[in-house]
Design an enzyme around this catalytic site. Structure first.
Site, PDB file in Angstrom:
ATOM      1  N   HIS A  76      34.031  37.135  32.066  1.00 57.77           N
ATOM      2  CA  HIS A  76      33.797  38.349  33.074  1.00 57.77           C
ATOM      3  C   HIS A  76      32.493  39.034  33.393  1.00 57.77           C
ATOM      4  CE1 HIS A  76      38.670  38.354  32.310  1.00 57.77           C
ATOM      5  NE2 HIS A  76      38.069  37.407  33.067  1.00 57.77           N
ATOM      6  N   HIS A 263      41.729  36.539  40.742  1.00 65.35           N
ATOM      7  CA  HIS A 263      41.076  36.601  39.422  1.00 65.35           C
ATOM      8  C   HIS A 263      40.625  35.186  38.929  1.00 65.35           C
ATOM      9  CE1 HIS A 263      40.218  38.060  35.313  1.00 65.35           C
ATOM     10  NE2 HIS A 263      40.679  36.635  34.931  1.00 65.35           N
ATOM     11  N   ASP A 267      36.878  34.046  37.295  1.00 64.52           N
ATOM     12  CA  ASP A 267      36.518  33.065  36.228  1.00 64.52           C
ATOM     13  C   ASP A 267      35.945  31.889  36.626  1.00 64.52           C
ATOM     14  OD1 ASP A 267      38.207  34.512  34.429  1.00 64.52           O
ATOM     15  OD2 ASP A 267      40.034  33.140  34.953  1.00 64.52           O
ATOM     16  N   HIS A 290      39.371  27.153  32.626  1.00 64.80           N
ATOM     17  CA  HIS A 290      37.768  27.069  32.107  1.00 64.80           C
ATOM     18  C   HIS A 290      37.107  25.741  31.428  1.00 64.80           C
ATOM     19  CE1 HIS A 290      38.022  31.477  32.442  1.00 64.80           C
ATOM     20  NE2 HIS A 290      39.073  31.773  31.898  1.00 64.80           N
TER      21      HIS A 290
HETATM   22 ZN   LIG Z   1      39.469  35.621  33.380  1.00 67.71          ZN
END
Ligand SMILES: [Zn+2]
Length: 311
Positions: A76, A263, A267, A290
């Site tokens: 973030h 969101h 990311d 991720h």
């Molecule tokens: Zn996140």
């Protein structure tokens, strides 16, 4: 090599560690974003780069070697630096995890933007050839034990391992992100959204208005499980969207119905910035993570034919 104009100080707790932590973002005269663990005797510069990303634990992006001077959950803060346009900074941190603040990128952006940046643009990484990575590629890298556990978890929760992240060239020289989430929890279900970054004020304002405040999310009933395993210890209703057990509602109020997938844009932006610049191409993320974001960058940079760098 745009850097931050003045020091910025941020404090909070790590979402996984639950420990209080202070961050000081400082100007840097050389290129690159580096973390510095000032709580350790051996203070080294830890590059926030894709090739220094270690275990992502599926839920965050960690740089450095685990338990040997690592910093976790950098995504973030990285997204905020990207949006303000800063590619050079030293980030002093007195713990192993950046503060989660309100679970979004909003606070980071506000503080960094208030101070401003020096002149200059981010470098461009032009995607020339399509690269794609699959969830199965991520699983292959795990130990047999972890793979078994994951298989069990997916079976119990009815989750299919069919996610992928793809980078492909586009004519416009911009970053287009198209993200899709698929969850069995009815409140999420299938959600998609798109975001385009071309460096203009319009695209930056679009991010700040429509994505930056989107929070991370998790199932309330999983918190206890995660806490026992050293994750989610700093999670609470002020920094995570908490799903109820039935998965058809949230314990705190949503900012948007599709806040979950919004969101994912934060990311993706944060993870792509571990490339050191603007990845100019189409990023398609289907049930992304991720780990997949990191793997697609590793694949992109594995062959010089795949990309060009424009300063
Ligand atoms: Zn996140």
């Amino acid at each position: 090599m745009p850097t931050i104009k003045k020091e910025v100080i941020l404090s909070g707790v790590g979402i996984h560690s639950g420990l209080p932590v202070n961050v000081v973002i400082k100007p840097y005269e050389k290129n690159g974003i580096f973390f510095k663990r000032v709580d350790l005797d051996d203070v080294q510069l830890i590059p926030a780069r894709f090739d220094n990303v270690g275990e992502t634990k599926f839920r965050n992006t960690t740089i450095g070697k685990l338990n040997a001077g690592h910093v976790q959950t950098i995504e973030h803060l990285m997204a905020a630096l990207f949006i303000v346009g800063i590619d050079s900074a030293i980030i002093e941190i007195n713990g192993a995890e950046t503060p989660i603040l309100d679970g979004s990128a909003s606070e980071f952006i506000k503080k960094i933007k208030a101070v401003g940046k020096t002149e200059g643009d981010l470098k461009k990484i032009i995607v020339k050839k399509e690269v794609v990575v699959y969830a199965a590629d991520v699983i292959k890298q795990l130990s047999l034990f972890v793979r078994l556990k994951l298989w069990m978890f997916n079976k119990i929760n009815g989750r299919k391992v069919d996610g992928f992240v793809k980078l492909s060239p586009n004519q416009d020289g911009v970053l287009n992100i198209n993200a899709t989430l698929v969850y069995s929890e009815p409140i999420i279900g299938k959600q998609s959204c798109v975001y385009s970054y071309d460096g203009t004020k319009k695209s930056i304002d679009d991010f700040i208005k429509n994505f930056a405040r989107a929070r991370t999310f998790g199932k309330y009933s999983e918190w206890e499980y995660l806490k026992k395993r050293g994750m989610g210890r700093g999670a609470n209703e002020n920094n995570v969207i908490a799903l109820n057990d039935a998965g058809d509602g949230t314990l705190n109020k949503l900012l948007w119905k599709d806040e979950f997938v919004r969101h994912k844009i934060i990311d993706a932006i944060g993870d792509m910035f571990t490339s050191g610049g603007v990845v100019c191409g189409n990023l398609e993320s289907y049930k992304g993570s991720h780990a997949l974001n990191n793997l697609v960058l590793k694949k992109l940079f594995s062959n010089p034919d795949n990309y060009d760098i424009v300063q």
